[in-house]
Structure formats: C-alpha cells, structure tokens
Design an enzyme around this catalytic site. Structure first.
Site, mmCIF file in Angstrom:
data_model
loop_
_atom_site.group_PDB
_atom_site.id
_atom_site.type_symbol
_atom_site.label_atom_id
_atom_site.label_comp_id
_atom_site.label_asym_id
_atom_site.label_seq_id
_atom_site.Cartn_x
_atom_site.Cartn_y
_atom_site.Cartn_z
ATOM 1 N N TYR A 65 -1.639 -7.933 -11.110
ATOM 2 C CA TYR A 65 -0.436 -7.975 -10.208
ATOM 3 C C TYR A 65 0.689 -8.642 -10.195
ATOM 4 O O TYR A 65 1.720 -7.900 -10.396
ATOM 5 C CB TYR A 65 -1.114 -8.506 -8.815
ATOM 6 C CG TYR A 65 -2.086 -7.607 -8.139
ATOM 7 C CD1 TYR A 65 -3.670 -7.712 -8.709
ATOM 8 C CD2 TYR A 65 -1.934 -6.989 -7.298
ATOM 9 C CE1 TYR A 65 -4.698 -6.921 -7.904
ATOM 10 C CE2 TYR A 65 -3.015 -6.229 -6.582
ATOM 11 C CZ TYR A 65 -4.149 -6.229 -7.043
ATOM 12 O OH TYR A 65 -5.164 -5.473 -6.286
ATOM 13 N N GLU A 122 0.842 -1.214 0.019
ATOM 14 C CA GLU A 122 -0.146 -0.011 0.056
ATOM 15 C C GLU A 122 0.829 1.250 -0.081
ATOM 16 O O GLU A 122 0.659 2.214 -0.848
ATOM 17 C CB GLU A 122 -0.917 -0.012 1.080
ATOM 18 C CG GLU A 122 -1.676 -1.138 1.258
ATOM 19 C CD GLU A 122 -2.489 -1.516 -0.203
ATOM 20 O OE1 GLU A 122 -2.673 -0.591 -0.796
ATOM 21 O OE2 GLU A 122 -2.798 -2.938 -0.173
HETATM 22 N N1 BES Z 1 -5.753 -1.135 -4.656
HETATM 23 C C1 BES Z 1 -5.891 -2.597 -4.081
HETATM 24 C C2 BES Z 1 -7.076 -3.001 -3.504
HETATM 25 C C3 BES Z 1 -8.252 -2.916 -4.692
HETATM 26 C C4 BES Z 1 -8.133 -3.118 -6.195
HETATM 27 C C5 BES Z 1 -9.477 -2.351 -4.394
HETATM 28 C C6 BES Z 1 -9.099 -3.228 -6.996
HETATM 29 C C7 BES Z 1 -10.452 -2.495 -5.272
HETATM 30 C C8 BES Z 1 -10.296 -2.682 -6.663
HETATM 31 C C9 BES Z 1 -4.741 -2.728 -3.215
HETATM 32 O O1 BES Z 1 -3.809 -1.890 -3.098
HETATM 33 C C10 BES Z 1 -4.450 -4.114 -3.144
HETATM 34 O O2 BES Z 1 -3.930 -4.614 -3.969
HETATM 35 N N2 BES Z 1 -4.511 -4.885 -1.992
HETATM 36 C C11 BES Z 1 -4.456 -6.346 -1.996
HETATM 37 C C12 BES Z 1 -3.257 -6.456 -0.976
HETATM 38 C C13 BES Z 1 -1.865 -6.494 -1.797
HETATM 39 C C14 BES Z 1 -0.752 -7.043 -0.940
HETATM 40 C C15 BES Z 1 -1.958 -7.515 -3.023
HETATM 41 C C16 BES Z 1 -5.712 -6.960 -1.271
HETATM 42 O O3 BES Z 1 -6.676 -6.278 -0.812
HETATM 43 O O4 BES Z 1 -5.566 -8.198 -1.144
HETATM 44 ZN ZN ZN Z 2 -2.644 -2.619 -4.755
#
Ligand code: BES
Ligand code: ZN
Length: 584
Positions: A368, A279
């Site tokens: 990702y 984050e």
């Molecule tokens: N920005 C994302 C969360 C998100 C993505 C919310 C798409 C809504 C739509 C956040 O940065 C994220 O990627 N969170 C991941 C954790 C990360 C360590 C891979 C999660 O929530 O699992």
């Molecule tokens: Zn993210």
C-alpha cells in the site's frame, strides 16, 4: 494471453480455461450453507484431457461435461490452497456443470444469525474457492449470470447489476457481463434498503443505518466524477456501496459495481470517506488492470492508494490529502520496523515471493504505502501532467488484462521514465530492494506538524489539557496526537484527557482505536469496558489485531483470552486466522 505461473492455484488456465459462469444458488441460513449449480463455459486451449478447478471444503455431488456425467478426482486439502477438482474433458468440450454445497465453515462466508440474518462473502485473496469452484487466480477472468434464492424479505446483492428493492419471492437474478477475476466474486444477503446518491451512485444498508449512510457517503458521485477526470471513464456502469455488519474483516472491498464496506467508517462527519475513494480507485487499479499473481499485489494496492490520494485532493483539497499521506508514512515506518525485524525481512520488497506461504502474508502496508511513495516519487520526478497522461494511457492500454511488475516497469521505461530519471529514482532499489530508499518523497503536512509540536509541549507539561485545540481538530489531527504518545505518557494523563474531551466515547472509530491501543499500553483500565465492547462488536482486522497484539506485548494475555473467547464466534475467518495466531 499466456498467464504467469501462480503458486496459489491448482488450475492450469493456459491449458483449459473457464470463460463464463451461470450460477444457480440457494442460500440456507438454517444450515449455513449454499447449495448451488455452477455451469461453466470453458475453452480447451491445448487439447488437454483435464480442466482443473480450485475448491476448498465444497461437497461436490455431481459433475457433467456437455450434459454427460463424468468421474472426477479431488485432491487432498492442502493448507491455504484447498483441493484440485480435476474434470476429464475432450478437445471440443463446451461446458462443465458442477453441483455442490458449501461447508458451514467456508472461510469466505460469514453468517450473522438473528431475526434479520445477514450473510456476506469476502473472496480476496484466495477464498472464492470456498464458495464457488473456480480457477482462483487473478489472471483468469469470467463473465457471470446468477440466480439466487434467499429467505423471503431479504435482499441479495452481488458484484454485478443489482436489484434496488426486495423481491416478493426471494429470488434474484444478476448479470456481470464484464470479465472479472474470481477474487471479485461477491455475495451479500440481508435486510437492506437502497438509497440513491447521484445518478450512477447509491448506498445499501440495514434500515437503522440507511439514513446515516446516505449522509456519510453523499460525496460519492463527486468522487466518481473526480476519478473519471483524472484517469478516464468509469466503465462498470453503476458505483454503489453496501454497508456490511461490523464483523466485516476489512475496511472495504472493491467488489465491482458494489463496494463492500465496514460500518465503522460512518463517523457522522464524512471524516473517514477516504476509504470510499480507495475502493472506487480500484475500479481502475485492480479491477480493470489486475495484479498477475499475489506477488504483484503492490500493483493493485500501491496504485490504489496513490489514486485514492488524488481523488481526495481533488474533492477535499491538498491539505487533507497531505494529512492522509503523512499518516500513511507513519504506518509505513511502523510496518517497516516490524517486518525488517521479522523472519521475512524480504517482505519489505514491493515485488514479493509468496510461493509456499499464504498470500495473506504479503498483504501488508508495504504494498500500500511503499507502493504509494514509489509512485509519488515517479510523479514528482516526471511532473504531474506527464505522469497523469501516462497513468491514463496505462489503464486504457491494459484494461481487462493482468499486469506484473516487470511488464509495468517495461511500460514505464518506454513511456515515461528516461534513463536520467531512472538514475534519480533508483527503480531497482524501490522494487527489488528491502526497506525504504532515502529518496522517498517528503510529506509536508503543516497541520500535523503543529500537532506534533503541541504533543511534545503537552508531554513536558508546558501545555495544559484545556489549551489543546481538541474541539477544532480533525480526526487526522486527533489520531496523530494519540498514536504518538511517548513512553513517558502515563495512565493518569490519559485519565485527565479523557475527562476533558471524552475520548473513550468518541464516535470516530479510528480515534477510538488509537485511544484503546494506548489504553492497553499504558494500562489505563477505565477504558477497558470500552475495549471489550469494541472488540466484541467490531471484527475489522486492522483494528482488532493490533489491540490483541498490544495486550500480548504488555503481559495482559488473560485479558486478551477472556475477551477473545467472547468475541471469536462473531469474527470472520480472516480475522480469526490472524488472532488465533497471535494468542496461541
Ligand atoms: N482489496 C483490499 C482488501 C483486501 C486486501 C482484502 C487483501 C483481502 C486481501 C481493499 O481495497 C483495501 O485495501 N481495504 C483497506 C482500506 C483501505 C482504505 C486501505 C482496508 O480494508 O483496511
Ligand atoms: Zn485496496
């Protein structure tokens, strides 16, 4: 700058665009609504006679343009997208004032009742429009000030400069003077306290978690320092983290100045803090340089996973980072197999085409982890020093701007990648092709390889439970061991493992999740009480969805439905949307 066409907004920001918001709101826990006045400063770029806002489920009572009431039109609600609010303006109109109330069903908001109630928002990707009328496209950036009234005794926090103590009358003011896209608008209200970590970092949590949170996240300042050393100054002032209720549908959300995080990463041993690195990394990739539309989502998340890895390596060393990379590869392989066999195999491309669909459909491991491996391949081809210099100048050159895949590739070719390197990398295949190209970087985690070898020996009975070095294994090693059980592993083997290592009682939610998923697949019913407890207290979609999915896949639909009936009222709309689909 002219913005790209975004199929997920009604607004036409190339004609008339919002610049600044003064938001005055009152949060009502009794009715689960927010009553607000949004005063926007606007810019009429083309002399158009209309400015369009995205809204979804809002009750709009009055709209003024430069203090004069106007009559507006609100289009019928369209799936995902909501309604266009069209406001008549003139060439030189200065501001638009919208008085409205949110719906109790506003998808962004989750209201947690109790004598200490909690409210939080989750705006990404296109849910901001359910609590603030806005031009809800990632290319449109605004600054904002807010004044928020909440019940006395509760603290209010936003993606802005935040208070550190409870106000006597329940009124808070906020200032965000750096322009941000609407998906980064955020609000939380609850009985939270603040604890500083470093001079620019701190945590907010409910009183019963504040101590544990301060310990768990004590490396936050070191992470910020490491990140700045890699890719340049952190420009957002403070970096704080808010621990949300377990119903938070994500692991974390990169709301500027204040990351929102699930409490499920508080493991007691800092083992899950890569999420904080992630984050934090978004403070550059995403918040500073923002994906142009959701088709370019990998520019936000792929860069962020890459940067997360680099921060983890800098703070905790190469081996820990490589274990994480290896687990990313494991997840990616599973996602690739799943999407390739689905109705949309083209979703394995980095550059997406989401028109006509929910942007949520594109928010998979591809962006990702395929994104991560693509960037790692570029790094390994160009050399780390050159790559780092490139990324640093990329962020600096494009700060507070949007980026799309094509412009990124142009910049990459102009500043780093030679035609010779491009042949080696095969950019075309990575970005516009399906699947994972054969030249994907190979991750070498010796630790996880040892785990794989031991698991195989254990499965064959060549190794006994008590010979497994469980106690000295990190969470990554434990997760690796459990999540790779072959078909042959049966419930009674899970039972003896559980007796030996008390896995069902682990405090590490990643390990518990992997264990519960196997329990479902192997019908290891002694873990089902724990399964129900987990699903009725945790709403994090990444955990919840695969568990229901596993029940469906193994013909345990009645179990899934009975647990879901209890759990659903506590889940956020994001998680409900996914699980409803799985169990329909
Ligand atoms: N920005 C994302 C969360 C998100 C993505 C919310 C798409 C809504 C739509 C956040 O940065 C994220 O990627 N969170 C991941 C954790 C990360 C360590 C891979 C999660 O929530 O699992
Ligand atoms: Zn993210």
């Amino acid at each position: 700058m002219k913005l790209a066409r975004d199929p997920h907004t009604w607004s036409k920001p190339n004609e008339a665009r919002v610049k600044h918001l003064e938001w005055n709101a009152e949060v009502n826990f009794a009715t689960h609504t927010i009553a607000a006045v949004a005063l926007y400063t606007i810019e009429n770029l083309t002399g158009t006679d209309t400015i369009i806002f995205d809204t979804k489920g809002l009750s709009i009572s009055e709209v003024l343009v430069d203090d004069v009431p106007v009559s507006v039109t609100i289009s019928p609600d369209k799936a995902y997208i909501g309604s266009a609010l069209s406001v008549p303006i003139q060439k030189n109109s200065k501001d638009v004032m919208i008085t409205y109330t949110t719906s109790p069903d506003a998808e962004a908001l989750l209201w947690v009742d109790g004598d200490k109630p909690f409210l939080f928002s989750q705006s990404q990707a296109i849910l901001a429009r359910t609590w603030v009328p806005c031009q809800d496209s990632p290319g449109v950036r605004i600054t904002y000030n807010a004044r928020v009234k909440v019940p006395q005794g509760l603290m209010a926090l936003m993606s802005a400069e935040n208070p550190q103590s409870v106000s006597a009358d329940g009124t808070y003011t906020f200032k965000m003077d750096q322009p941000i896209p609407s998906y980064l608008m955020a609000l939380a209200v609850g009985d939270v306290q603040f604890r500083p970590i470093g001079d620019r970092t701190g945590v907010y949590a409910i009183p019963s978690l504040i101590e544990a949170a301060a310990n768990e996240f004590s490396d936050m300042q070191a992470m910020v320092d490491a990140a700045e050393k890699l890719y340049g100054p952190y420009v957002w002032g403070r970096y704080d983290l808010l621990v949300l209720p377990p119903a938070f549908p994500f692991g974390g959300m990169e709301n500027p100045k204040l990351t929102f995080a699930t409490p499920t990463i508080i493991a007691g041993d800092k083992s899950l803090v890569s999420l904080v690195a992630h984050e934090l990394a978004h403070s550059w990739s995403g918040n500073l340089v923002t994906n142009s539309t959701w088709d370019d989502f990998w520019l936000n998340e792929g860069f962020t996973v890459y940067f997360e890895q680099r921060i983890m390596e800098a703070v905790y060393g190469r081996e820990r980072a490589e274990m994480l990379a290896q687990l990313s590869r494991q997840d990616l392989d599973a996602t690739l197999a799943e999407i390739s066999a689905s109705a949309h195999p083209e979703d394995t491309r980095l550059k997406l085409a989401l028109e006509g669909r929910s942007p949520d459909d594109g928010m998979t491991d591809i962006a990702y982890n395929k994104g991560y491996f693509f960037l790692r391949l570029i790094e390994e081809t160009a050399g780390r020093d050159k790559f780092d210099a490139f990324i640093k100048s990329y962020f600096n050159t494009h700060k507070f701007q949007v980026m799309d895949t094509e412009r990124f590739l142009e910049y990459l070719r102009a500043n780093l990648v030679t035609p010779e390197m491009e042949r080696q990398i095969n950019i075309q295949a990575w970005v516009y092709g399906e699947g994972l190209p054969a030249n994907a970087p190979v991750v070498q985690s010796n630790e996880l390889q040892k785990v794989d070898e031991m698991r195989m020996a254990w499965e064959k009975g060549e190794m006994k439970n008590e010979q497994l070095p469980w106690a000295s294994w990190s969470y990554q090693e434990r997760y690796r061991f459990i999540s790779n059980f072959s078909e042959a592993v049966a419930a009674n083997q899970m039972k003896t493992l559980d007796a030996q290592f008390e896995i069902s009682a682990t405090g590490n939610n990643e390990v518990l999740f992997a264990w519960l998923e196997q329990a479902i697949r192997k019908n290891y019913t002694p873990a089902y009480d724990e399964l129900e407890k987990f699903l009725t207290s945790v709403g994090r979609r990444k955990f919840v969805a695969p568990l229901y999915e596993a029940m469906v896949a193994t013909n345990q639909m009645p179990l899934a439905k009975s647990i879901y009936a209890k759990a659903r009222p506590g889940y956020h709309a994001v998680t409900v949307g996914t699980v409803d689909e799985l169990l329909k």
